[in-house]
Design a protein around this motif. Structure first.
Motif, mmCIF file in Angstrom:
data_model
loop_
_atom_site.group_PDB
_atom_site.id
_atom_site.type_symbol
_atom_site.label_atom_id
_atom_site.label_comp_id
_atom_site.label_asym_id
_atom_site.label_seq_id
_atom_site.Cartn_x
_atom_site.Cartn_y
_atom_site.Cartn_z
ATOM 1 N N GLY A 1 -9.336 6.111 -15.580
ATOM 2 C CA GLY A 1 -8.884 5.805 -13.651
ATOM 3 C C GLY A 1 -7.561 5.022 -13.695
ATOM 4 O O GLY A 1 -6.811 4.953 -12.847
ATOM 5 N N LEU B 1 -4.506 12.588 -16.616
ATOM 6 C CA LEU B 1 -4.523 14.633 -16.404
ATOM 7 C C LEU B 1 -3.986 15.208 -17.362
ATOM 8 O O LEU B 1 -4.437 15.963 -18.149
ATOM 9 C CB LEU B 1 -4.533 14.162 -15.377
ATOM 10 C CG LEU B 1 -5.217 14.035 -14.378
ATOM 11 C CD1 LEU B 1 -5.298 14.035 -13.040
ATOM 12 C CD2 LEU B 1 -7.348 14.084 -14.766
ATOM 13 N N HIS C 1 -2.516 6.920 -13.437
ATOM 14 C CA HIS C 1 -3.171 7.805 -12.433
ATOM 15 C C HIS C 1 -3.445 6.550 -11.591
ATOM 16 O O HIS C 1 -4.233 7.251 -10.002
ATOM 17 C CB HIS C 1 -3.513 8.715 -12.259
ATOM 18 C CG HIS C 1 -3.559 10.016 -12.980
ATOM 19 N ND1 HIS C 1 -2.500 10.526 -12.981
ATOM 20 C CD2 HIS C 1 -3.717 10.096 -14.528
ATOM 21 C CE1 HIS C 1 -2.410 11.544 -13.238
ATOM 22 N NE2 HIS C 1 -3.265 11.254 -14.160
ATOM 23 N N LEU D 1 -5.522 6.695 -7.817
ATOM 24 C CA LEU D 1 -7.344 7.142 -7.462
ATOM 25 C C LEU D 1 -7.467 5.672 -7.203
ATOM 26 O O LEU D 1 -9.222 5.352 -7.255
ATOM 27 C CB LEU D 1 -8.170 6.635 -9.130
ATOM 28 C CG LEU D 1 -7.245 8.440 -9.684
ATOM 29 C CD1 LEU D 1 -7.290 8.732 -11.402
ATOM 30 C CD2 LEU D 1 -7.790 9.714 -8.476
ATOM 31 N N THR E 1 -15.434 10.733 -15.737
ATOM 32 C CA THR E 1 -14.561 9.660 -15.832
ATOM 33 C C THR E 1 -15.028 7.879 -15.542
ATOM 34 O O THR E 1 -16.270 8.268 -15.161
ATOM 35 C CB THR E 1 -13.727 9.990 -14.416
ATOM 36 O OG1 THR E 1 -13.219 8.851 -14.091
ATOM 37 C CG2 THR E 1 -14.703 9.947 -13.204
ATOM 38 N N VAL F 1 -10.000 12.695 -8.861
ATOM 39 C CA VAL F 1 -9.697 13.089 -9.859
ATOM 40 C C VAL F 1 -9.541 14.618 -10.107
ATOM 41 O O VAL F 1 -9.195 14.991 -10.401
ATOM 42 C CB VAL F 1 -11.002 12.288 -10.753
ATOM 43 C CG1 VAL F 1 -10.123 13.870 -12.192
ATOM 44 C CG2 VAL F 1 -10.957 11.269 -10.963
#
Length: 289
Positions: free
Chosen positions: A251, A233, A255, A259, A283, A269
């Protein structure tokens, strides 16, 4: 904040929305061992669909080095349209010495790189100093896994900060995949240097010069027809959105801890993003066609 990111099962569902792809490496294509089979298939399908693919990486190594590494991991150069690494953009800037921040840096650097790689300075005319006391700036190109912990660098960087040496960081990533999982990346060492009072100049995602160079390499297509795909991100999504491009978050990468267990991925998210400037348009868990 904008509406939730739309979770999609495959890129084919949005293929009519873009003509060009800026594709991240680590966490998106591979994690250092081999290109994920689904990602390899996805790259082939993108090319079949007439899309142009540029690998956009915060690697402190140059483009050729990244191409060779991708080939050993299962993705040959003919499968995509080129590589643009932050190391390559840094090398070009240091070679030309025409624009900030490169023009203002002195002729001697203290080099920190992965695997002893010196390609980021080869042919630039820079002198590689053996200590920070002989250097005009610190050039951070990469980190070996066993030296990734910032605390290991405290003594050396304290001395560099005391001499007010600027640091040029050619890889702003905060985490990277090591043998034992996620470990600090060069961006974390750069942040540590800032905490010691040092000044850091960044090259790479999410900073505008990286995305401008990518558009140059693609022949200046409209930014709204470019899809940025990545697992960060902070770097891929924030940089792509700031450049006016479409964005898709993978994802299962940087992260994943946040996630992986999410029952509602788009909501997770949105929470992780925290602001519209870091919010992806779409995503998916892994890169899949």
């Amino acid at each position: 904040m904008k509406a939730d990111a739309t979770a999609i099962a495959g890129l084919h569902l949005i293929a009519d929305r873009f003509d060009h792809v800026l594709l991240d490496q680590w966490g998106t294509l591979h994690e250092g061992l081999a290109v994920f089979p689904a990602a390899l298939d996805c790259v082939a399908r993108l090319r079949e669909a007439g899309k142009r693919i540029l690998i956009l990486s915060n690697s402190g190594k140059r483009a050729g080095s990244n191409q060779r590494r991708l080939a050993t991991l299962g993705l040959p150069p003919e499968a995509y349209d080129g590589v643009l690494s932050s190391g390559e953009v840094t090398w070009r800037g240091l070679h030309a010495r025409e624009q900030a921040p490169f023009a203002e840096l002195g002729p001697a650097c203290f080099l920190i790189s992965r695997d002893g790689d010196r390609s980021i300075v080869d042919g630039t005319g820079l002198t590689v100093a053996s200590t920070v006391y002989e250097a005009d700036f610190v050039l951070l190109g990469g980190l070996d896994d066993d030296t990734a912990e910032p605390e290991r660098w405290r003594t050396l960087l304290t001395a560099a900060a005391a001499r007010q040496l600027p640091m040029l960081c050619a890889n702003p990533d905060l985490v990277m995949f090591g043998a034992a999982g996620l470990i600090p990346a060069p961006g974390a060492l750069a942040a540590f240097y800032q905490s010691l009072g040092g000044t850091v100049l960044f090259v790479g995602k999410p900073y505008p010069p990286m995305f401008a160079a990518a558009r140059d390499q693609l022949g200046h297509p409209p930014p709204e027809r470019i899809l940025v795909i990545g697992d960060s991100l902070d770097h891929d999504i924030a940089g792509g959105r700031a450049a006016g491009m479409l964005t898709l978050l993978i994802g299962s990468g940087a992260h994943r801890a946040t996630l992986a267990q999410a029952r509602d991925l788009p909501q997770a998210v949105k929470t992780a993003a925290g602001a519209a400037a870091r919010m992806p348009h779409w995503t998916m868990d892994h890169l899949t066609w």
